[in-house]
Write a protein that holds these residues in place. Structure first.
Motif, PDB file in Angstrom:
ATOM      1  N   THR A  19      31.476 -63.960   1.551  1.00 55.63           N
ATOM      2  CA  THR A  19      31.505 -63.857   0.090  1.00 55.63           C
ATOM      3  C   THR A  19      30.536 -62.767  -0.355  1.00 55.63           C
ATOM      4  O   THR A  19      29.780 -62.216   0.439  1.00 55.63           O
ATOM      5  CB  THR A  19      31.142 -65.211  -0.561  1.00 55.63           C
ATOM      6  OG1 THR A  19      31.451 -65.156  -1.953  1.00 55.63           O
ATOM      7  CG2 THR A  19      29.666 -65.548  -0.423  1.00 55.63           C
ATOM      8  N   ASP A  20      30.580 -62.479  -1.652  1.00 53.42           N
ATOM      9  CA  ASP A  20      29.640 -61.519  -2.235  1.00 53.42           C
ATOM     10  C   ASP A  20      28.301 -62.222  -2.422  1.00 53.42           C
ATOM     11  O   ASP A  20      28.235 -63.277  -3.071  1.00 53.42           O
ATOM     12  CB  ASP A  20      30.201 -61.027  -3.582  1.00 53.42           C
ATOM     13  CG  ASP A  20      29.412 -59.833  -4.115  1.00 53.42           C
ATOM     14  OD1 ASP A  20      28.162 -59.849  -4.039  1.00 53.42           O
ATOM     15  OD2 ASP A  20      30.052 -58.900  -4.621  1.00 53.42           O
ATOM     16  N   ALA A  21      27.252 -61.650  -1.899  1.00 52.14           N
ATOM     17  CA  ALA A  21      25.931 -62.285  -1.961  1.00 52.14           C
ATOM     18  C   ALA A  21      25.343 -62.278  -3.361  1.00 52.14           C
ATOM     19  O   ALA A  21      24.245 -62.785  -3.576  1.00 52.14           O
ATOM     20  CB  ALA A  21      24.974 -61.608  -0.986  1.00 52.14           C
ATOM     21  N   PHE A  59      31.071 -50.237  12.318  1.00 45.53           N
ATOM     22  CA  PHE A  59      29.801 -50.529  11.642  1.00 45.53           C
ATOM     23  C   PHE A  59      29.043 -51.649  12.358  1.00 45.53           C
ATOM     24  O   PHE A  59      27.868 -51.511  12.701  1.00 45.53           O
ATOM     25  CB  PHE A  59      30.087 -50.909  10.183  1.00 45.53           C
ATOM     26  CG  PHE A  59      28.881 -51.356   9.415  1.00 45.53           C
ATOM     27  CD1 PHE A  59      27.932 -50.431   9.007  1.00 45.53           C
ATOM     28  CD2 PHE A  59      28.682 -52.685   9.105  1.00 45.53           C
ATOM     29  CE1 PHE A  59      26.800 -50.841   8.306  1.00 45.53           C
ATOM     30  CE2 PHE A  59      27.571 -53.107   8.404  1.00 45.53           C
ATOM     31  CZ  PHE A  59      26.626 -52.178   8.001  1.00 45.53           C
ATOM     32  N   LEU A 118      21.626 -59.258  -6.777  1.00 46.11           N
ATOM     33  CA  LEU A 118      21.353 -59.736  -5.408  1.00 46.11           C
ATOM     34  C   LEU A 118      20.010 -60.461  -5.363  1.00 46.11           C
ATOM     35  O   LEU A 118      19.870 -61.499  -4.698  1.00 46.11           O
ATOM     36  CB  LEU A 118      21.373 -58.559  -4.424  1.00 46.11           C
ATOM     37  CG  LEU A 118      22.775 -58.015  -4.129  1.00 46.11           C
ATOM     38  CD1 LEU A 118      22.701 -56.656  -3.434  1.00 46.11           C
ATOM     39  CD2 LEU A 118      23.579 -59.006  -3.278  1.00 46.11           C
ATOM     40  N   PRO A 161      17.885 -50.590  13.526  1.00 44.12           N
ATOM     41  CA  PRO A 161      16.945 -51.717  13.436  1.00 44.12           C
ATOM     42  C   PRO A 161      17.674 -52.993  13.031  1.00 44.12           C
ATOM     43  O   PRO A 161      18.571 -52.973  12.192  1.00 44.12           O
ATOM     44  CB  PRO A 161      15.965 -51.279  12.340  1.00 44.12           C
ATOM     45  CG  PRO A 161      16.639 -50.190  11.594  1.00 44.12           C
ATOM     46  CD  PRO A 161      17.678 -49.578  12.492  1.00 44.12           C
ATOM     47  N   THR A 162      17.289 -54.084  13.659  1.00 45.36           N
ATOM     48  CA  THR A 162      17.902 -55.377  13.343  1.00 45.36           C
ATOM     49  C   THR A 162      16.858 -56.300  12.725  1.00 45.36           C
ATOM     50  O   THR A 162      15.666 -55.971  12.692  1.00 45.36           O
ATOM     51  CB  THR A 162      18.449 -56.059  14.613  1.00 45.36           C
ATOM     52  OG1 THR A 162      17.333 -56.365  15.448  1.00 45.36           O
ATOM     53  CG2 THR A 162      19.435 -55.176  15.355  1.00 45.36           C
ATOM     54  N   LEU A 163      17.320 -57.461  12.322  1.00 41.31           N
ATOM     55  CA  LEU A 163      16.397 -58.450  11.766  1.00 41.31           C
ATOM     56  C   LEU A 163      15.301 -58.792  12.780  1.00 41.31           C
ATOM     57  O   LEU A 163      14.150 -59.033  12.395  1.00 41.31           O
ATOM     58  CB  LEU A 163      17.171 -59.715  11.353  1.00 41.31           C
ATOM     59  CG  LEU A 163      16.312 -60.863  10.829  1.00 41.31           C
ATOM     60  CD1 LEU A 163      15.518 -60.456   9.598  1.00 41.31           C
ATOM     61  CD2 LEU A 163      17.181 -62.078  10.528  1.00 41.31           C
ATOM     62  N   PHE A 174      17.495 -55.148   4.790  1.00 40.67           N
ATOM     63  CA  PHE A 174      18.161 -53.877   4.486  1.00 40.67           C
ATOM     64  C   PHE A 174      19.501 -54.065   3.761  1.00 40.67           C
ATOM     65  O   PHE A 174      20.300 -53.143   3.717  1.00 40.67           O
ATOM     66  CB  PHE A 174      18.332 -53.014   5.756  1.00 40.67           C
ATOM     67  CG  PHE A 174      17.011 -52.713   6.408  1.00 40.67           C
ATOM     68  CD1 PHE A 174      16.117 -51.838   5.811  1.00 40.67           C
ATOM     69  CD2 PHE A 174      16.644 -53.337   7.591  1.00 40.67           C
ATOM     70  CE1 PHE A 174      14.880 -51.581   6.387  1.00 40.67           C
ATOM     71  CE2 PHE A 174      15.402 -53.094   8.172  1.00 40.67           C
ATOM     72  CZ  PHE A 174      14.526 -52.204   7.573  1.00 40.67           C
ATOM     73  N   LEU A 175      19.717 -55.265   3.207  1.00 39.63           N
ATOM     74  CA  LEU A 175      20.904 -55.469   2.365  1.00 39.63           C
ATOM     75  C   LEU A 175      20.918 -54.468   1.222  1.00 39.63           C
ATOM     76  O   LEU A 175      21.958 -53.881   0.902  1.00 39.63           O
ATOM     77  CB  LEU A 175      20.889 -56.899   1.808  1.00 39.63           C
ATOM     78  CG  LEU A 175      21.857 -57.188   0.660  1.00 39.63           C
ATOM     79  CD1 LEU A 175      23.292 -57.157   1.150  1.00 39.63           C
ATOM     80  CD2 LEU A 175      21.561 -58.536   0.010  1.00 39.63           C
ATOM     81  N   ALA A 185      24.005 -51.712  -0.524  1.00 42.23           N
ATOM     82  CA  ALA A 185      24.654 -52.071  -1.791  1.00 42.23           C
ATOM     83  C   ALA A 185      24.263 -51.038  -2.856  1.00 42.23           C
ATOM     84  O   ALA A 185      23.093 -50.624  -2.907  1.00 42.23           O
ATOM     85  CB  ALA A 185      24.210 -53.465  -2.226  1.00 42.23           C
ATOM     86  N   GLU A 229      23.684 -53.099  -8.076  1.00 37.09           N
ATOM     87  CA  GLU A 229      23.879 -54.483  -7.634  1.00 37.09           C
ATOM     88  C   GLU A 229      22.559 -55.193  -7.309  1.00 37.09           C
ATOM     89  O   GLU A 229      22.520 -56.404  -7.124  1.00 37.09           O
ATOM     90  CB  GLU A 229      24.791 -54.519  -6.392  1.00 37.09           C
ATOM     91  CG  GLU A 229      26.204 -54.022  -6.673  1.00 37.09           C
ATOM     92  CD  GLU A 229      27.135 -54.188  -5.491  1.00 37.09           C
ATOM     93  OE1 GLU A 229      26.763 -54.857  -4.506  1.00 37.09           O
ATOM     94  OE2 GLU A 229      28.249 -53.637  -5.566  1.00 37.09           O
TER      95      GLU A 229
HETATM   96  C1  LIG Z   1      22.292 -53.096   6.713  1.00 38.27           C
HETATM   97  S1  LIG Z   1      23.306 -54.463   7.033  1.00 38.27           S
HETATM   98  C2  LIG Z   1      22.126 -55.704   7.524  1.00 38.27           C
HETATM   99  C3  LIG Z   1      21.636 -55.479   8.891  1.00 38.27           C
HETATM  100  C4  LIG Z   1      20.530 -56.407   9.292  1.00 38.27           C
HETATM  101  N1  LIG Z   1      19.347 -55.612   9.505  1.00 38.27           N
HETATM  102  C5  LIG Z   1      20.866 -57.186  10.534  1.00 38.27           C
HETATM  103  O1  LIG Z   1      20.082 -57.102  11.507  1.00 38.27           O
HETATM  104  O2  LIG Z   1      21.877 -57.883  10.559  1.00 38.27           O
HETATM  105  C6  LIG Z   1      23.755 -55.031   5.429  1.00 38.27           C
HETATM  106  C7  LIG Z   1      24.882 -56.058   5.425  1.00 38.27           C
HETATM  107  O3  LIG Z   1      25.030 -56.471   4.077  1.00 38.27           O
HETATM  108  C8  LIG Z   1      26.403 -56.632   3.790  1.00 38.27           C
HETATM  109  N2  LIG Z   1      26.567 -56.536   2.328  1.00 38.27           N
HETATM  110  C9  LIG Z   1      26.400 -55.451   1.520  1.00 38.27           C
HETATM  111  N3  LIG Z   1      26.590 -55.793   0.226  1.00 38.27           N
HETATM  112  C10 LIG Z   1      26.869 -57.118   0.223  1.00 38.27           C
HETATM  113  C11 LIG Z   1      27.156 -58.057  -0.797  1.00 38.27           C
HETATM  114  N4  LIG Z   1      27.196 -57.717  -2.087  1.00 38.27           N
HETATM  115  N5  LIG Z   1      27.410 -59.335  -0.426  1.00 38.27           N
HETATM  116  C12 LIG Z   1      27.375 -59.719   0.877  1.00 38.27           C
HETATM  117  N6  LIG Z   1      27.105 -58.873   1.881  1.00 38.27           N
HETATM  118  C13 LIG Z   1      26.858 -57.593   1.560  1.00 38.27           C
HETATM  119  C14 LIG Z   1      27.093 -55.551   4.598  1.00 38.27           C
HETATM  120  O4  LIG Z   1      28.447 -55.909   4.852  1.00 38.27           O
HETATM  121  C15 LIG Z   1      26.234 -55.536   5.876  1.00 38.27           C
HETATM  122  O5  LIG Z   1      26.767 -56.385   6.862  1.00 38.27           O
END
Ligand SMILES: C[S@@+](CC[C@H](N)C(=O)[O-])C[C@H]1O[C@@H](n2cnc3c(N)ncnc32)[C@H](O)[C@@H]1O
Length: 284
Positions: A113-115, A11, A147, A30-32, A134-135, A139, A143
């Protein structure tokens, strides 16, 4: 917490800091950095960034790409000399994964941790800028309220949230099956809170067989609005809801929407999609 989910390196590996032969020919994830380039072009954005002042404590809620710290530093480079600190929160043990992939560790603080539960790590109002890139597509939709509430809690009044999200209405083509059909056809009850196929079907052999026919398919939730994409090769899920629902949740969490913009693109699975970029301010 050094254990890695079996698919974590795959991933994260898609977010390689530079092009690698393994990723040749695949659409780029796509990235940040891509989102920030888009945000930077929005009218009114430079003035908003000026308002952040000479220091900026940034929180990345969900962070995969190792280039994110450098991208944020560049994005916030006006006024010159601004002190930018970046903290990244993710469910994954990112420094360990970066090391295993042979990547340098970027200059940011990592908290695994969990965000949704940031109060255990940071005091309310600890940050000036929160980024969710894109978090919400990673999720389960249930959630999302927590978040967004956690993002609001981490900001003082006037603090900014940069939110990027792909919504469900622009997905095309969409080879979708309703959740009830999925359950009846495969004998596996659909659970909207599951993050991946392993949560529905722990047996690896049955899961591999199911995945062979279902990868890149979308399962539609009971309300017909929530779309879950089953991705290859490990059966991770990606989640999509209509943008109107996310905007309503933003307001409910205590944010005022300042800017929003839509970009048509295609994801690395070949799905055409609409990516939304939203700038919101913490109010109340
Ligand atoms: C789509 S990726 C983000 C990509 C982003 N565009 C970048 O450039 O880094 C989403 C990230 O959120 C994390 N994630 C998903 N649910 C989460 C949560 N509840 N708490 C913390 N991280 C979480 C995933 O492990 C993943 O690394």
């Amino acid at each position: 917490m050094t254990d890695l989910p079996h698919d974590a390196e795959h991933f994260v590996g898609r977010y390689a800091p530079r092009a690698t032969p393994a990723l040749a020919g695949r659409p780029r994830v796509p990235t940040l950095a891509d989102s920030l380039a888009h945000f930077r072009r929005l009218p009114g954005m430079p003035a908003m960034l000026e308002g952040l002042g000479p220091g900026c404590r940034c929180l990345l809620q969900g962070c995969t790409a190792p280039t994110n710290a450098a991208a944020l530093q560049r994005f916030l480079d006006r006024p010159q000399g601004r002190q930018v600190t970046v903290t990244a929160v993710d469910l994954l043990d990112l420094p360990t994964i970066y090391e295993r992939l042979g990547w340098p560790i970027p200059p940011m603080r990592f908290v695994r941790t969990d965000a949704r539960a940031l109060g255990a790590h940071f005091a309310p109002g600890s940050f000036d800028l929160v980024v969710q890139d894109f978090l919400l597509n990673c999720a389960p939709p249930a959630e999302a309220p927590a978040l967004l509430a956690a993002a609001r809690q981490m900001l003082g009044p006037g603090g900014l949230l940069l939110l990027s999200i792909t919504d469900s209405t622009g997905l095309h083509p969409l080879p979708a099956i309703p959740a009830a059909t999925f359950a009846a056809r495969h004998g596996v009850p659909w659970r909207p809170e599951a993050r991946d196929l392993a949560a529905l079907l722990p047996d690896p052999e049955r899961r591999a067989a199911l995945l062979a026919g279902l990868a890149e398919r979308v399962v539609l939730g009971a309300d017909g609005e929530e779309a879950t994409l089953i991705t290859a090769p490990h059966g991770r899920f990606e989640f999509f809801v209509p943008i109107a629902r996310t905007l309503a949740l933003l307001a409910a969490a205590g944010f005022e929407l300042l800017l929003r913009d839509r970009e048509q693109g295609s994801d690395d699975h070949g799905l055409e999609c609409s990516r939304w970029r939203c700038l919101a301010r913490a109010v109340g």
